[in-house]
Write a protein that holds these residues in place. Structure first.
Motif, PDB file in Angstrom:
ATOM      1  N   ALA A   1      27.211   7.204  20.245  1.00 44.19           N
ATOM      2  CA  ALA A   1      25.927   7.041  20.001  1.00 44.19           C
ATOM      3  C   ALA A   1      25.825   7.244  18.612  1.00 44.19           C
ATOM      4  O   ALA A   1      25.074   8.529  17.474  1.00 44.19           O
ATOM      5  CB  ALA A   1      24.987   7.182  20.521  1.00 44.19           C
ATOM      6  N   TRP A   2      26.117   6.241  17.371  1.00 40.73           N
ATOM      7  CA  TRP A   2      25.076   5.678  15.623  1.00 40.73           C
ATOM      8  C   TRP A   2      24.210   5.569  15.977  1.00 40.73           C
ATOM      9  O   TRP A   2      22.994   5.150  15.962  1.00 40.73           O
ATOM     10  CB  TRP A   2      26.224   5.438  14.581  1.00 40.73           C
ATOM     11  CG  TRP A   2      27.822   5.720  15.155  1.00 40.73           C
ATOM     12  CD1 TRP A   2      28.292   5.519  15.945  1.00 40.73           C
ATOM     13  CD2 TRP A   2      28.009   6.528  13.952  1.00 40.73           C
ATOM     14  NE1 TRP A   2      29.764   5.265  16.043  1.00 40.73           N
ATOM     15  CE2 TRP A   2      29.930   6.282  14.392  1.00 40.73           C
ATOM     16  CE3 TRP A   2      28.146   7.354  12.811  1.00 40.73           C
ATOM     17  CZ2 TRP A   2      30.991   6.735  14.055  1.00 40.73           C
ATOM     18  CZ3 TRP A   2      28.967   8.207  11.983  1.00 40.73           C
ATOM     19  CH2 TRP A   2      30.395   7.575  12.971  1.00 40.73           C
ATOM     20  N   SER A   3      23.328   7.064  14.953  1.00 41.87           N
ATOM     21  CA  SER A   3      21.729   6.242  14.495  1.00 41.87           C
ATOM     22  C   SER A   3      21.289   6.815  12.826  1.00 41.87           C
ATOM     23  O   SER A   3      22.428   8.231  12.262  1.00 41.87           O
ATOM     24  CB  SER A   3      20.822   7.422  15.570  1.00 41.87           C
ATOM     25  OG  SER A   3      21.159   8.203  15.454  1.00 41.87           O
ATOM     26  N   PRO A   4      20.732   6.118  12.002  1.00 47.19           N
ATOM     27  CA  PRO A   4      19.904   4.866  12.245  1.00 47.19           C
ATOM     28  C   PRO A   4      21.099   3.402  12.152  1.00 47.19           C
ATOM     29  O   PRO A   4      21.783   3.660  11.723  1.00 47.19           O
ATOM     30  CB  PRO A   4      19.114   4.571  10.904  1.00 47.19           C
ATOM     31  CG  PRO A   4      19.653   5.958   9.663  1.00 47.19           C
ATOM     32  CD  PRO A   4      20.600   6.257  10.367  1.00 47.19           C
ATOM     33  N   ALA A   5      20.805   2.355  12.655  1.00 50.41           N
ATOM     34  CA  ALA A   5      21.817   1.549  12.796  1.00 50.41           C
ATOM     35  C   ALA A   5      21.544   0.992  11.324  1.00 50.41           C
ATOM     36  O   ALA A   5      23.050   0.140  11.669  1.00 50.41           O
ATOM     37  CB  ALA A   5      21.524   0.005  14.106  1.00 50.41           C
ATOM     38  N   ALA A   6      20.734   1.284  10.615  1.00 52.39           N
ATOM     39  CA  ALA A   6      20.834   0.564   9.661  1.00 52.39           C
ATOM     40  C   ALA A   6      21.687   0.556   8.834  1.00 52.39           C
ATOM     41  O   ALA A   6      22.240   1.168   8.179  1.00 52.39           O
ATOM     42  CB  ALA A   6      19.224   0.475   8.314  1.00 52.39           C
ATOM     43  N   GLY A   7      22.987  -1.034   8.434  1.00 48.05           N
ATOM     44  CA  GLY A   7      23.245  -0.839   7.779  1.00 48.05           C
ATOM     45  C   GLY A   7      25.073  -0.407   7.791  1.00 48.05           C
ATOM     46  O   GLY A   7      26.427  -0.600   7.913  1.00 48.05           O
ATOM     47  N   LEU A   8      24.681  -0.506   9.882  1.00 50.78           N
ATOM     48  CA  LEU A   8      26.268  -0.069  10.339  1.00 50.78           C
ATOM     49  C   LEU A   8      26.275  -1.175  10.857  1.00 50.78           C
ATOM     50  O   LEU A   8      25.954  -2.267  11.315  1.00 50.78           O
ATOM     51  CB  LEU A   8      25.654   0.699  11.472  1.00 50.78           C
ATOM     52  CG  LEU A   8      25.960   2.457  11.401  1.00 50.78           C
ATOM     53  CD1 LEU A   8      25.514   2.898  11.941  1.00 50.78           C
ATOM     54  CD2 LEU A   8      26.576   2.451  10.426  1.00 50.78           C
ATOM     55  N   ASN A   9      28.500  -1.229  11.383  1.00 54.45           N
ATOM     56  CA  ASN A   9      28.712  -3.122  12.006  1.00 54.45           C
ATOM     57  C   ASN A   9      28.009  -2.655  13.275  1.00 54.45           C
ATOM     58  O   ASN A   9      28.930  -3.969  14.384  1.00 54.45           O
ATOM     59  CB  ASN A   9      29.705  -3.148  10.997  1.00 54.45           C
ATOM     60  CG  ASN A   9      30.604  -2.495  11.768  1.00 54.45           C
ATOM     61  OD1 ASN A   9      30.514  -1.193  12.513  1.00 54.45           O
ATOM     62  ND2 ASN A   9      31.911  -3.077  11.815  1.00 54.45           N
TER      63      ASN A   9
END
Length: 426
Positions: free
Chosen positions: A201-209
């Protein structure tokens, strides 16, 4: 009618019984024996029949096998030599083995107990005892420190035994293996990777594919510290990692407008750069004779396009070009119209001079009648010793007006042709 007495012999009927071994769990072997309960000296014939269709002869039957469970009838007929007979019966019971089921294998979190339940029997015994809160119960709580296979023995009310096993695996804390963050220029991307977990689970989601993969592509618009939480497949344990991604802007540079200059002249080029620029590089280096960050001083011999590249602390770069047009014309050359070779040390020789000149390809001087009085080739410019001293064939010429013709090669390889009059004064 004749009557006579006949002897009649009365034979005792045999009285029999039978004995059998105890009922048992399959597979069970029964031992059976016929018993004569009254005295009889006659020869006896013993015959056994069983409800499953089998027969046997003899007073005793040893190890009669029964592989399936059930209640079976055994009948024994004893017949003496006079044909008198008796019958004895008995029931034979083969008890079924209990079908013991310990359940499916399980995985537990380290330090967390799990109830394991056995079914199919009346009483149970578990082994090994390590990690169990009881060993003679149907449903102990298992808390092993390491993967363990538990064996359960179940016993029916008749004492028959069945067995099964269950393996308890243990999930331990883990550490993810991952790469570090990165330094990017605006608009660039980088791959962030991790391994060792089952769920990500990655965060923040901004800029991630993506936010739920082991490897993601990050293209943030601003510096971001990404957090990754990894979990095992049971949700027992978690590990956290951070990926700082610093984003630098693209610097700006303006090299300026194109320049036109005469060969031999110098010019200072000063670019307009953004405040984040920390390095400025000009190319080509030919024609650059001094650098004064961010400017350069140039003295090119040829028309040259200069490229300026700037960079900031993030290694982000920008470039711009300008072209310096190098000319060679009358502004580069001075040819006097008089000279006085009179020995006073002033203006004694006649020669072309100027800046940006490479050589005098040819120099010719004629008198008023067209006679050639001076000629030289490949003369070094700006050197008085190479000029005409007003003589012809070793004799000083009288004051007069002469005609000159010069072919002058500039440092940019342009050739200038000059024709004119020169006055010799004594």
């Amino acid at each position: 009618t004749v009557r006579a007495p006949l002897p009649v012999r009365v034979v005792k009927t045999p009285v029999i019984g039978l004995t059998k071994s105890a009922d048992g769990c399959v597979p069970v072997n029964f031992n059976l024996s016929g018993n004569l309960l009254n005295a009889d000296t006659a020869v006896m014939n013993w015959q056994w029949t069983f409800s499953d269709g089998r027969v046997a002869n003899g007073r005793q039957v040893n190890a009669m096998p029964f592989a399936t469970s059930g209640v079976f009838a055994a009948s024994l007929v004893a017949t003496n030599s006079s044909g008198c007979k008796d019958t004895a019966t008995a029931q034979l019971q083969a008890f079924a083995l209990p079908v013991v089921n310990a359940g499916a294998d399980k995985t537990i979190c380290q330090g967390t107990g799990q109830t394991i339940t056995a079914t199919g029997a009346s009483s149970y015994s578990w082994s090994p005892a390590t990690g169990l809160n009881c060993t003679n119960c149907a449903a102990p709580v298992a808390t092993p420190a390491a993967a363990t296979t538990y064996y359960v023995t179940g016993r029916s009310a008749q004492g028959c035994i069945g067995k099964d096993s269950i393996t308890i695996s243990v999930k331990y804390p883990f550490e993810m293996v991952h790469n570090s963050g990165d330094t990017l220029c605006a608009g660039e991307s980088t791959q962030l990777t991790a391994s060792g977990a089952a769920v990500y689970a990655w965060s923040p989601a901004a800029g991630l594919n993506a936010t739920n993969r082991a490897a993601v592509q990050a293209r943030p618009s601003a510096s971001t510290n990404y957090m990754l939480v990894g979990t095992d497949e049971l949700g027992c344990f978690k590990d956290t990692a951070f990926f700082p991604v610093k984003v630098y802007p693209i610097p700006t540079v303006n090299a300026g407008s194109d320049v036109t200059m005469n060969v031999g002249q110098t010019r200072t080029l000063t670019p307009i750069i953004s405040a984040d620029v920390t390095a400025v590089n000009w190319s080509p280096t030919g024609g650059i004779f001094r650098t004064d960050y961010p400017s350069i001083d140039i003295k090119p011999k040829q028309t040259t396009t200069y490229r300026v590249e700037v960079s900031n602390p993030g290694g982000c770069t920008a470039t711009d070009n300008l072209t310096v047009q190098v000319l060679c014309n009358g502004a580069n050359v001075f040819i006097p119209n008089t000279f006085s070779p009179n020995g006073d040390g002033v203006n004694e020789e006649f020669y072309p001079r100027g800046t940006g000149l490479f050589r005098i390809k040819s120099a010719r001087i004629y008198n008023r009648w067209g006679e050639l009085v001076y000629e030289k080739f490949n003369v070094t410019p700006n050197e008085s010793a190479q000029g005409w001293n007003g003589t012809y064939k070793g004799q000083k010429l009288a004051p007069d007006v002469f005609v000159y013709m010069f072919e002058i090669m500039c440092e940019n390889d342009e050739v200038l042709v000059y024709k004119g009059d020169i006055a010799l004064i004594r």
